[in-house]
Design a protein around this motif. Structure first.
Motif, PDB file in Angstrom:
ATOM      1  N   THR A  67       0.855  -1.188   0.000  1.00  0.00           N
ATOM      2  CA  THR A  67       0.000   0.000   0.000  1.00  0.00           C
ATOM      3  C   THR A  67       0.889   1.235   0.000  1.00  0.00           C
ATOM      4  O   THR A  67       2.110   1.130  -0.118  1.00  0.00           O
ATOM      5  CB  THR A  67      -0.925  -0.003   1.237  1.00  0.00           C
ATOM      6  OG1 THR A  67      -0.130  -0.161   2.421  1.00  0.00           O
ATOM      7  CG2 THR A  67      -1.926  -1.142   1.168  1.00  0.00           C
ATOM      8  N   GLN A 345      -2.551 -10.012   1.902  1.00  0.00           N
ATOM      9  CA  GLN A 345      -3.339  -9.035   2.652  1.00  0.00           C
ATOM     10  C   GLN A 345      -4.313  -8.348   1.714  1.00  0.00           C
ATOM     11  O   GLN A 345      -4.128  -8.322   0.500  1.00  0.00           O
ATOM     12  CB  GLN A 345      -2.440  -8.001   3.335  1.00  0.00           C
ATOM     13  CG  GLN A 345      -1.858  -6.944   2.408  1.00  0.00           C
ATOM     14  CD  GLN A 345      -1.182  -5.816   3.168  1.00  0.00           C
ATOM     15  OE1 GLN A 345      -0.541  -6.021   4.184  1.00  0.00           O
ATOM     16  NE2 GLN A 345      -1.327  -4.593   2.666  1.00  0.00           N
ATOM     17  N   THR A 347      -6.863  -4.688   1.635  1.00  0.00           N
ATOM     18  CA  THR A 347      -7.316  -3.417   2.217  1.00  0.00           C
ATOM     19  C   THR A 347      -8.585  -3.015   1.465  1.00  0.00           C
ATOM     20  O   THR A 347      -8.510  -2.617   0.291  1.00  0.00           O
ATOM     21  CB  THR A 347      -6.249  -2.323   2.079  1.00  0.00           C
ATOM     22  OG1 THR A 347      -5.001  -2.810   2.546  1.00  0.00           O
ATOM     23  CG2 THR A 347      -6.653  -1.080   2.857  1.00  0.00           C
ATOM     24  N   ASP A 361      -5.628  -3.002   7.047  1.00  0.00           N
ATOM     25  CA  ASP A 361      -5.036  -4.116   6.293  1.00  0.00           C
ATOM     26  C   ASP A 361      -5.377  -5.421   7.015  1.00  0.00           C
ATOM     27  O   ASP A 361      -5.076  -5.582   8.206  1.00  0.00           O
ATOM     28  CB  ASP A 361      -3.517  -3.980   6.218  1.00  0.00           C
ATOM     29  CG  ASP A 361      -3.075  -2.703   5.540  1.00  0.00           C
ATOM     30  OD1 ASP A 361      -3.780  -2.257   4.618  1.00  0.00           O
ATOM     31  OD2 ASP A 361      -2.023  -2.149   5.936  1.00  0.00           O
TER      32      ASP A 361
END
Length: 446
Positions: A67, A345, A347, A361
């Protein structure tokens, strides 16, 4: 300019205070683990993974920046080249351990500071990082009882406790540099200093003879030396938002200096209480025995696919040539290790204003390793499931400051109950705090 100097002065004072606090805690806290498996090699390996990578099963070799915020990925120093702001990461960890063997069970808990790492960009193409973290942990205490038969003239028997214990571990201080060539290729390297003490004791206690002295032999290995690790990453842009990354990292085979000290002592053993820690006499002590440890060559290969600021999935494969591990030229009977990790992960919406949880996250992963330990022709294997959260904290959009708290839980198992071997179940909890800030930058307004 005056405002800039004042802000920098405050930040330098803050870092100094944190370092002093961490140093004082490290000096005053005795950190051990409770794992009989740490008796082998240099103890239980801790790895160089920060909580945000542990939560994804340990994938890190091909991970750069999932990210918008900066991470410090010590596992692959090539990733430093992607760091665009001053980054600090500090954390703590605790482990609950349950040991099982032959119907018996024992529980323990140990906690420690897990890491302190800093990184900052040098220019648009490179960055430097440095820090300190545990490398291995040694901690065990177990015994077995046997019956000893006397001589033909005195056939009486006596119960004897053979006691084994160990404590200590190794820490790693590092400094590394990463450089980016063009838009797709990054390389990097770490210079590392390994240091610490490995202390192992072997004792004999006469259970039925309270007047007899117990004996203890102690082998202390004080270690300090330099090693190197290195890595590379290559990006393939599939679409405007989709990125495929290939990664490699490794640690060179290194010879680390050490000083060995042997000590033999006598102590009193109380058969009623089972206690016997008061040394009566040091029988012999030999110090300044120069030695060395030969650490193995280690390889890590990784692949990761990510949609920018949305999700990431990846896998790592690792191998270590621990069969070459030796102390003073003597092979220690370990085997080569292999392992694999998968994880990722997601988000939901990093730009969400109305929902905090959409900016979180969410991480999940799995790891499986054939460790370097083999007991009675059986490989000791380790597996773990991990999950965690990356929780964004207050940030300043005008100054580019960003904070995140990374929380990770690992549920793992080492060994099995087959053939009377030991099974170790553990729950590890990791908590880290990440700060991104635009230091050394002059602002027109403050």
């Amino acid at each position: 300019m005056k405002s800039l100097h004042l802000n920098m002065y405050k930040k330098i004072n803050y870092i100094t205070a944190v370092l002093v606090l961490l140093a004082s805690i490290s000096v005053n806290a005795q950190v051990t683990t409770q794992s009989p498996y740490s008796k082998y090699g240099i103890g239980n390996l801790k790895g160089v993974l920060l909580p945000q990578f542990r939560a994804m099963g340990g994938i890190s070799t091909a991970v750069n920046k999932p990210t918008g915020y900066n991470n410090i990925n010590i596992q692959n120093p090539a990733s430093y080249a992607g760091i665009t702001s001053t980054t600090i990461d500090v954390g703590v960890a605790g482990t609950f351990t349950n040991l099982k063997k032959d119907g018996a069970s024992e529980n323990s808990f140990n906690g420690t500071l897990s890491h302190l790492a800093l990184a900052f960009p040098v220019n648009q193409h490179s960055a430097v990082s440095f820090g300190i973290l545990p490398y291995s942990e040694l901690g065990y205490n177990f015994s077995n009882r046997q019956t000893v038969t006397g001589t033909p003239g005195n056939p009486s028997t006596s119960d004897v406790n053979n006691v084994y214990s160990g404590e200590g571990g190794l820490s790693k201080a590092y400094i590394g540099y990463g450089y980016r060539f063009g838009d797709h290729f990054r390389i990097g390297a770490n210079m590392e200093y390994l240091f610490g003490n490995l202390i192992e004791n072997r004792g004999v206690e006469f259970v039925n003879d309270p007047g007899a002295f117990a004996t203890r032999l102690q082998n202390k290995n004080s270690i300090g030396g330099i090693s190197f690790s290195y890595g590379a990453q290559y990006d393939v842009r599939l679409t405007s938002k989709m990125l495929l990354t290939f990664g490699y990292s490794g640690s060179s085979a290194s010879t680390i200096n050490s000083t060995r000290t042997f000590m033999a002592s006598k102590y009193l053993y109380d058969g009623n209480t089972g206690e016997g820690n008061v040394t009566v006499e040091t029988v012999d002590s030999i110090g300044s025995g120069k030695s060395n440890l030969k650490l193995p060559l280690i390889h890590n290969f990784g692949i990761a696919l990510q949609k920018d600021n949305k999700w990431l999935i990846g896998a790592d494969f690792r191998t270590g040539k621990w069969s070459s591990y030796a102390i003073n030229g003597v092979n220690q009977g370990l085997q080569n290790s292999q392992g694999v990790s998968v994880g990722g992960q997601i988000t939901p919406d990093i730009t969400s204003i109305n929902s905090y949880f959409k900016r979180v996250d969410y991480r999940l992963g799995f790891s499986y390793d054939k460790t370097y330990i083999n007991i009675s022709d059986q490989d000791v294997k380790q597996m773990a499931i991990s999950f965690g959260l990356g929780l964004p904290l207050a940030n300043s959009q005008t100054r580019g400051t960003f904070y995140k708290m990374n929380f990770t839980t690992e549920l793992g198992r080492r060994g099995t109950m087959q053939s009377g071997t030991l099974q170790e179940n553990y729950i590890s909890v990791h908590l880290g705090f990440t700060l991104n800030d635009t230091w050394f930058k002059r602002f027109k307004f403050d």
